[in-house]
Write a protein that holds these residues in place. Structure first.
Motif, PDB file in Angstrom:
ATOM      1  N   GLU A  10       9.635-113.379  28.832  1.00 15.47           N
ATOM      2  CA  GLU A  10       9.117-113.271  30.142  1.00 15.47           C
ATOM      3  C   GLU A  10       7.623-113.466  30.012  1.00 15.47           C
ATOM      4  OE1 GLU A  10       9.928-109.276  30.995  1.00 15.47           O
ATOM      5  OE2 GLU A  10      11.885-109.541  31.697  1.00 15.47           O
ATOM      6  N   GLY A  11       6.944-114.250  28.923  1.00 19.25           N
ATOM      7  CA  GLY A  11       5.664-114.740  29.155  1.00 19.25           C
ATOM      8  C   GLY A  11       4.890-113.997  28.140  1.00 19.25           C
ATOM      9  N   ALA A  12       4.975-113.158  27.534  1.00 21.80           N
ATOM     10  CA  ALA A  12       3.884-112.621  26.584  1.00 21.80           C
ATOM     11  C   ALA A  12       3.522-113.475  25.468  1.00 21.80           C
ATOM     12  CB  ALA A  12       4.591-111.384  25.851  1.00 21.80           C
ATOM     13  N   GLU A  13       2.339-113.367  25.528  1.00 19.75           N
ATOM     14  CA  GLU A  13       1.526-114.260  24.259  1.00 19.75           C
ATOM     15  C   GLU A  13       2.052-113.633  22.991  1.00 19.75           C
ATOM     16  OE1 GLU A  13      -2.632-114.917  24.229  1.00 19.75           O
ATOM     17  OE2 GLU A  13      -2.893-114.974  26.588  1.00 19.75           O
ATOM     18  N   CYS A  14       2.468-114.827  22.144  1.00 17.26           N
ATOM     19  CA  CYS A  14       2.846-114.331  20.754  1.00 17.26           C
ATOM     20  C   CYS A  14       2.916-115.837  19.882  1.00 17.26           C
ATOM     21  CB  CYS A  14       4.516-114.090  20.836  1.00 17.26           C
ATOM     22  SG  CYS A  14       5.103-113.355  19.396  1.00 17.26           S
ATOM     23  N   ASP A  15       2.428-115.455  18.571  1.00 18.06           N
ATOM     24  CA  ASP A  15       2.610-116.759  17.795  1.00 18.06           C
ATOM     25  C   ASP A  15       3.578-116.687  17.074  1.00 18.06           C
ATOM     26  OD1 ASP A  15      -0.123-117.502  18.543  1.00 18.06           O
ATOM     27  OD2 ASP A  15      -0.802-115.672  17.802  1.00 18.06           O
ATOM     28  N   LEU A  16       4.182-115.638  16.343  1.00 21.55           N
ATOM     29  CA  LEU A  16       5.215-115.246  15.243  1.00 21.55           C
ATOM     30  C   LEU A  16       6.083-114.198  15.518  1.00 21.55           C
ATOM     31  CD1 LEU A  16       5.822-116.257  12.151  1.00 21.55           C
ATOM     32  CD2 LEU A  16       4.314-114.627  11.441  1.00 21.55           C
ATOM     33  N   PHE A  43      11.990-121.466  22.377  1.00 20.17           N
ATOM     34  CA  PHE A  43      10.908-120.947  22.098  1.00 20.17           C
ATOM     35  C   PHE A  43      10.577-121.146  20.621  1.00 20.17           C
ATOM     36  CE2 PHE A  43      11.676-118.623  25.904  1.00 20.17           C
ATOM     37  CZ  PHE A  43      10.416-118.523  26.499  1.00 20.17           C
ATOM     38  N   VAL A  44      11.438-121.246  19.827  1.00 22.59           N
ATOM     39  CA  VAL A  44      11.060-121.438  18.385  1.00 22.59           C
ATOM     40  C   VAL A  44      10.663-122.830  17.969  1.00 22.59           C
ATOM     41  CG1 VAL A  44      12.329-121.612  16.046  1.00 22.59           C
ATOM     42  CG2 VAL A  44      13.045-120.036  17.649  1.00 22.59           C
ATOM     43  N   LEU A  45       9.571-122.995  17.251  1.00 26.44           N
ATOM     44  CA  LEU A  45       8.792-124.130  16.878  1.00 26.44           C
ATOM     45  C   LEU A  45       9.793-124.858  15.653  1.00 26.44           C
ATOM     46  CD1 LEU A  45       6.576-126.164  17.097  1.00 26.44           C
ATOM     47  CD2 LEU A  45       5.351-124.807  15.470  1.00 26.44           C
ATOM     48  N   GLU A  46      10.296-126.121  15.864  1.00 32.57           N
ATOM     49  CA  GLU A  46      11.028-126.946  15.123  1.00 32.57           C
ATOM     50  C   GLU A  46      10.573-126.993  13.686  1.00 32.57           C
ATOM     51  OE1 GLU A  46      13.191-131.219  14.856  1.00 32.57           O
ATOM     52  OE2 GLU A  46      11.810-130.786  16.481  1.00 32.57           O
ATOM     53  N   GLY A  47      11.507-126.525  12.736  1.00 33.10           N
ATOM     54  CA  GLY A  47      11.027-126.610  11.165  1.00 33.10           C
ATOM     55  C   GLY A  47      10.454-125.238  10.723  1.00 33.10           C
ATOM     56  N   THR A  48      10.339-124.201  11.602  1.00 32.85           N
ATOM     57  CA  THR A  48       9.415-123.064  11.018  1.00 32.85           C
ATOM     58  C   THR A  48      10.386-122.005  10.908  1.00 32.85           C
ATOM     59  OG1 THR A  48       8.934-122.322  13.203  1.00 32.85           O
ATOM     60  CG2 THR A  48       7.380-124.055  12.092  1.00 32.85           C
ATOM     61  N   CYS A 163      29.713-105.237   3.514  1.00 34.45           N
ATOM     62  CA  CYS A 163      29.148-105.389   4.988  1.00 34.45           C
ATOM     63  C   CYS A 163      28.483-106.507   5.511  1.00 34.45           C
ATOM     64  CB  CYS A 163      28.556-103.811   5.502  1.00 34.45           C
ATOM     65  SG  CYS A 163      26.925-103.674   4.424  1.00 34.45           S
ATOM     66  N   GLY A 164      28.473-107.402   4.569  1.00 34.53           N
ATOM     67  CA  GLY A 164      27.546-108.475   4.906  1.00 34.53           C
ATOM     68  C   GLY A 164      26.200-108.375   4.649  1.00 34.53           C
ATOM     69  N   GLN A 165      25.147-109.033   4.954  1.00 29.33           N
ATOM     70  CA  GLN A 165      23.747-108.911   4.654  1.00 29.33           C
ATOM     71  C   GLN A 165      23.136-108.661   5.961  1.00 29.33           C
ATOM     72  OE1 GLN A 165      23.513-112.992   2.583  1.00 29.33           O
ATOM     73  NE2 GLN A 165      21.763-111.754   1.401  1.00 29.33           N
ATOM     74  N   VAL A 166      21.923-107.733   5.915  1.00 28.55           N
ATOM     75  CA  VAL A 166      21.037-107.568   7.060  1.00 28.55           C
ATOM     76  C   VAL A 166      19.774-108.464   6.857  1.00 28.55           C
ATOM     77  CG1 VAL A 166      19.829-105.703   8.121  1.00 28.55           C
ATOM     78  CG2 VAL A 166      21.927-105.081   7.012  1.00 28.55           C
ATOM     79  N   ILE A 167      19.571-109.525   7.415  1.00 25.83           N
ATOM     80  CA  ILE A 167      18.722-110.682   7.587  1.00 25.83           C
ATOM     81  C   ILE A 167      17.536-110.629   8.681  1.00 25.83           C
ATOM     82  CG2 ILE A 167      18.250-113.158   7.142  1.00 25.83           C
ATOM     83  CD1 ILE A 167      19.723-111.992   4.706  1.00 25.83           C
ATOM     84  N   TYR A 168      16.325-110.635   8.209  1.00 32.56           N
ATOM     85  CA  TYR A 168      15.456-110.442   9.172  1.00 32.56           C
ATOM     86  C   TYR A 168      14.875-111.847   9.271  1.00 32.56           C
ATOM     87  CZ  TYR A 168      15.105-105.488   9.490  1.00 32.56           C
ATOM     88  OH  TYR A 168      15.467-104.121   9.392  1.00 32.56           O
ATOM     89  N   PRO A 169      15.165-112.956  10.415  1.00 35.33           N
ATOM     90  CA  PRO A 169      14.598-114.158  10.414  1.00 35.33           C
ATOM     91  C   PRO A 169      13.272-114.136  11.059  1.00 35.33           C
ATOM     92  CG  PRO A 169      16.081-113.785  12.196  1.00 35.33           C
ATOM     93  CD  PRO A 169      16.011-112.600  11.427  1.00 35.33           C
ATOM     94  N   ALA A 170      12.294-115.181  10.694  1.00 34.28           N
ATOM     95  CA  ALA A 170      11.096-115.228  11.239  1.00 34.28           C
ATOM     96  C   ALA A 170      10.640-116.662  11.689  1.00 34.28           C
ATOM     97  CB  ALA A 170       9.989-114.993  10.119  1.00 34.28           C
ATOM     98  N   ALA A 171       9.803-116.944  12.557  1.00 35.59           N
ATOM     99  CA  ALA A 171       9.678-118.241  13.220  1.00 35.59           C
ATOM    100  C   ALA A 171       8.183-118.438  13.928  1.00 35.59           C
ATOM    101  CB  ALA A 171      10.664-119.001  13.946  1.00 35.59           C
ATOM    102  N   VAL A 172       7.785-119.548  13.675  1.00 39.23           N
ATOM    103  CA  VAL A 172       6.475-119.719  14.710  1.00 39.23           C
ATOM    104  C   VAL A 172       6.991-119.981  15.959  1.00 39.23           C
ATOM    105  CG1 VAL A 172       4.546-121.070  15.137  1.00 39.23           C
ATOM    106  CG2 VAL A 172       5.007-120.470  12.759  1.00 39.23           C
ATOM    107  N   LEU A 173       6.175-119.807  17.290  1.00 38.28           N
ATOM    108  CA  LEU A 173       6.660-119.907  18.339  1.00 38.28           C
ATOM    109  C   LEU A 173       6.049-121.228  19.154  1.00 38.28           C
ATOM    110  CD1 LEU A 173       7.270-116.263  20.121  1.00 38.28           C
ATOM    111  CD2 LEU A 173       8.934-117.709  18.787  1.00 38.28           C
ATOM    112  N   ASN A 174       6.867-121.971  19.842  1.00 41.27           N
ATOM    113  CA  ASN A 174       6.199-123.291  20.261  1.00 41.27           C
ATOM    114  C   ASN A 174       5.143-122.854  21.269  1.00 41.27           C
ATOM    115  OD1 ASN A 174       8.091-122.895  22.168  1.00 41.27           O
ATOM    116  ND2 ASN A 174       9.522-124.129  21.538  1.00 41.27           N
ATOM    117  N   ILE A 175       5.346-121.741  21.863  1.00 39.26           N
ATOM    118  CA  ILE A 175       4.467-121.460  22.938  1.00 39.26           C
ATOM    119  C   ILE A 175       2.994-120.865  22.437  1.00 39.26           C
ATOM    120  CG2 ILE A 175       6.066-120.529  24.720  1.00 39.26           C
ATOM    121  CD1 ILE A 175       5.486-117.797  23.890  1.00 39.26           C
ATOM    122  N   SER A 176       2.698-120.785  21.166  1.00 34.52           N
ATOM    123  CA  SER A 176       1.817-120.438  20.461  1.00 34.52           C
ATOM    124  C   SER A 176       0.438-121.317  20.577  1.00 34.52           C
ATOM    125  CB  SER A 176       1.950-120.291  19.013  1.00 34.52           C
ATOM    126  OG  SER A 176       0.629-120.229  18.152  1.00 34.52           O
TER     127      SER A 176
END
Length: 207
Positions: A10-16, A43-48, A163-176
């Motif tokens: 919805e347009g919140a400012e966010c870098d990561l 929204f995900v910056l390619e390659g990050t 039960c599988g893995q509980v993974i937390y992904p991270a990415a830089v956003l292309n709106i940053s």
């Protein structure tokens, strides 16, 4: 994570963005499965994008461990006997879904166990940790980080096979507007120095 994803959308400012689940990251990633990213959001910056952290599903007991529950194997036997009361999350919350997988791994019938009165439920992971902390149950299944926050000591950790893995992904956003700084910070979060901080509160590096 769902709320954060909506704010980004919805347009919140966010870098990561660091998500507690792959689903919310996938919903912002144009390269993800279109059945998940149904709105074709980009929204995900390619390659990050990386898998930053792993949380673990743990078996916790009240102080003193009154029923002497040693492991998930031991818990499965005691549930079959009907000699313990276990708290778990509802089926609509992730920690409950992971617990259901663990029960299935041991060939246990959740519905029967609930009817037999050996399972009690929490609407979220905090409710489960509270039941364990207050010793109103003999054990509970929660995330390692929640066990740490509640001051509980895990007696066992669920394996990937359970039960599988509980993974937390991270990415830089292309709106940053600060993409280079965000990339540097994401790189820092992957260093040994940062990982020590994460590990101190119950996270693990992704195996």
């Amino acid at each position: 994570s769902g709320t954060l994803k909506t704010q980004i959308q919805e347009g919140a400012e966010c870098d990561l963005f660091i998500s507690a689940g792959q689903k919310q990251m996938n919903q912002l990633d144009i390269t993800a499965d279109p059945e998940v990213n149904t709105d074709k959001l980009d929204f995900v910056l390619e390659g990050t994008r990386i898998n930053l952290l792993e949380n673990r599903v743990t078996l916790c007991v009240p102080e003193g461990n009154p029923k002497d529950i040693k492991s998930f194997d031991d818990l499965a036997d005691k549930l079959k006997e009907g000699s313990v009361l276990m708290a778990m999350g509802n089926s609509d919350v992730p920690v409950g879904q992971y617990t259901q997988k663990i029960l299935a791994f041991y060939g246990l019938d959740e519905e029967k166990l609930a009817k037999d009165g050996v399972i009690t439920y929490g609407t979220n992971v905090k409710e489960v940790t509270t039941q364990v902390t207050e010793a109103s149950v003999d054990c509970g299944v929660v995330y390692c980080t929640d066990a740490f926050s509640a001051g509980l000591t895990p007696v066992d950790y669920a394996t990937k096979e359970m039960c599988g893995q509980v993974i937390y992904p991270a990415a830089v956003l292309n709106i940053s507007g600060n993409q280079e700084a965000a990339k540097e910070f994401l790189a820092y979060l992957q260093t040994d120095e940062a990982m020590k901080v994460f590990e101190a509160v119950g996270f693990a590096s992704v195996a």
